[in-house]
Design a protein around this motif. Structure first.
Motif, PDB file in Angstrom:
ATOM      1  N   ASN A 132      14.675  69.670  47.230  1.00 57.09           N
ATOM      2  CA  ASN A 132      14.310  68.611  48.175  1.00 57.09           C
ATOM      3  C   ASN A 132      15.514  68.282  49.010  1.00 57.09           C
ATOM      4  OD1 ASN A 132      12.659  66.547  49.515  1.00 57.09           O
ATOM      5  ND2 ASN A 132      14.269  65.213  48.747  1.00 57.09           N
ATOM      6  N   ALA A 133      16.950  68.696  48.682  1.00 61.67           N
ATOM      7  CA  ALA A 133      18.308  68.286  49.452  1.00 61.67           C
ATOM      8  C   ALA A 133      18.141  68.727  50.773  1.00 61.67           C
ATOM      9  CB  ALA A 133      19.234  68.736  48.325  1.00 61.67           C
ATOM     10  N   ASN A 134      17.742  69.804  51.094  1.00 56.11           N
ATOM     11  CA  ASN A 134      17.874  70.108  52.470  1.00 56.11           C
ATOM     12  C   ASN A 134      16.666  69.401  53.361  1.00 56.11           C
ATOM     13  OD1 ASN A 134      18.674  71.993  54.462  1.00 56.11           O
ATOM     14  ND2 ASN A 134      16.431  72.968  54.269  1.00 56.11           N
ATOM     15  N   TYR A 135      15.642  69.177  52.767  1.00 59.06           N
ATOM     16  CA  TYR A 135      14.646  68.270  53.595  1.00 59.06           C
ATOM     17  C   TYR A 135      15.394  66.874  53.673  1.00 59.06           C
ATOM     18  CZ  TYR A 135      10.234  65.967  54.749  1.00 59.06           C
ATOM     19  OH  TYR A 135       9.094  65.443  55.295  1.00 59.06           O
ATOM     20  N   GLU A 136      15.908  66.357  52.596  1.00 60.68           N
ATOM     21  CA  GLU A 136      16.640  65.101  52.657  1.00 60.68           C
ATOM     22  C   GLU A 136      17.614  64.929  53.815  1.00 60.68           C
ATOM     23  OE1 GLU A 136      17.610  61.088  51.832  1.00 60.68           O
ATOM     24  OE2 GLU A 136      15.794  62.027  51.394  1.00 60.68           O
ATOM     25  N   PHE A 137      18.293  65.919  53.822  1.00 64.13           N
ATOM     26  CA  PHE A 137      19.581  65.950  54.690  1.00 64.13           C
ATOM     27  C   PHE A 137      18.986  65.951  56.056  1.00 64.13           C
ATOM     28  CE2 PHE A 137      22.906  68.289  57.325  1.00 64.13           C
ATOM     29  CZ  PHE A 137      23.695  67.540  57.364  1.00 64.13           C
ATOM     30  N   GLN A 168      19.147  75.208  59.027  1.00 62.06           N
ATOM     31  CA  GLN A 168      17.823  74.819  59.117  1.00 62.06           C
ATOM     32  C   GLN A 168      17.619  73.324  59.679  1.00 62.06           C
ATOM     33  OE1 GLN A 168      17.746  75.422  54.710  1.00 62.06           O
ATOM     34  NE2 GLN A 168      15.984  77.014  55.156  1.00 62.06           N
ATOM     35  N   THR A 169      18.571  72.338  59.465  1.00 61.17           N
ATOM     36  CA  THR A 169      18.637  71.085  59.995  1.00 61.17           C
ATOM     37  C   THR A 169      18.374  71.319  61.476  1.00 61.17           C
ATOM     38  OG1 THR A 169      19.442  70.068  58.348  1.00 61.17           O
ATOM     39  CG2 THR A 169      19.800  68.958  60.264  1.00 61.17           C
ATOM     40  N   LEU A 170      19.585  72.124  62.200  1.00 56.85           N
ATOM     41  CA  LEU A 170      19.622  72.362  63.459  1.00 56.85           C
ATOM     42  C   LEU A 170      18.150  72.816  64.292  1.00 56.85           C
ATOM     43  CD1 LEU A 170      21.441  72.062  65.947  1.00 56.85           C
ATOM     44  CD2 LEU A 170      22.114  74.295  65.777  1.00 56.85           C
ATOM     45  N   LEU A 175      13.086  71.738  67.013  1.00 52.81           N
ATOM     46  CA  LEU A 175      11.664  71.654  67.081  1.00 52.81           C
ATOM     47  C   LEU A 175      11.176  70.409  67.565  1.00 52.81           C
ATOM     48  CD1 LEU A 175      10.561  73.813  63.816  1.00 52.81           C
ATOM     49  CD2 LEU A 175       9.935  74.532  66.568  1.00 52.81           C
ATOM     50  N   ILE A 176      11.712  69.467  67.229  1.00 52.75           N
ATOM     51  CA  ILE A 176      11.209  68.227  67.602  1.00 52.75           C
ATOM     52  C   ILE A 176      11.669  67.387  68.765  1.00 52.75           C
ATOM     53  CG2 ILE A 176      10.501  67.366  65.183  1.00 52.75           C
ATOM     54  CD1 ILE A 176      13.046  65.627  64.838  1.00 52.75           C
TER      55      ILE A 176
END
Length: 200
Positions: A132-137, A168-170, A175-176
């Motif tokens: 979940n770390a990537n999603y949390e970040f 992935q965050t970028l 997207l949003i």
């Protein structure tokens, strides 16, 4: 008088964690601490009883008067905060119930998202925290950038650079609509290529 370490509101809304899995990780830490504190209730009671029995023993010997007086002073000092200590342990028990209730709610929410290994065994909580770390970040940095936009009209360069550290965050922020869709992540190879072209 003793006071709560945290209220239900704090545990529910103010603990670290933008995602349910991260909140579980944080609340588990609090719960471990509160349970350790609960054990101290029995320790405190045993120590108090030991002092009383020691005093009774010293009187029965009979021991030197200064030993008895010193022990009586220790007992009086201990007794002076027994009510406050009792109240603190009551609050601690309530906090344990709050934490267990909140964690039960969170587990109900996250269990459908628990991943499985190739052999079908479910991920442990620790494995899910890592997964979940990537999603949390991404959620956390997205909220921080949104807050900066609301407060200042634009995100800070430092916050954008932080978001750009994870491709992935970028992409999620593009997207949003928080980051312009045409933005591309400048990579090391782009810089090297540019330097080489300039040298030529």
């Amino acid at each position: 008088m003793a006071s709560n370490l945290n209220s239900e509101f704090n545990y529910r809304y103010q603990v670290i964690g933008s995602t349910p899995w991260e909140k579980i990780k944080t609340l588990q830490g609090f719960l471990v601490g509160r349970k350790r504190a609960a054990v101290l209730e029995e320790c405190a009671e045993l120590k108090y009883r030991a002092k009383l029995e020691e005093l009774e023993h010293l009187r029965s010997i009979p021991a030197a008067n200064h030993l008895i007086l010193n022990l009586r002073a220790e007992i009086l000092e201990l007794e002076s905060h027994l009510d406050d200590q009792k109240h603190a342990f009551e609050l601690n028990r309530k906090e344990i119930k709050i934490l267990e209730k909140l964690m039960s709610e969170l587990y109900t929410e996250v269990e459908p998202t628990r991943l499985k290994h190739e052999d079908g065994t479910p991920y442990t909580d620790d494995e899910m925290f890592e997964a979940n770390a990537n999603y949390e970040f991404t959620v956390t940095i997205g909220r921080e950038i949104q807050a900066e936009i609301i407060a200042n009209g634009r995100p800070s360069p430092a916050k954008l650079l932080n978001a750009m550290s994870n491709p992935q965050t970028l992409e999620s922020l593009k997207l949003i609509g928080i980051v312009p869709k045409e933005t591309f992540l400048l990579a090391e190879k782009d810089i090297v290529l540019s330097i080489e072209n300039n040298a030529i």
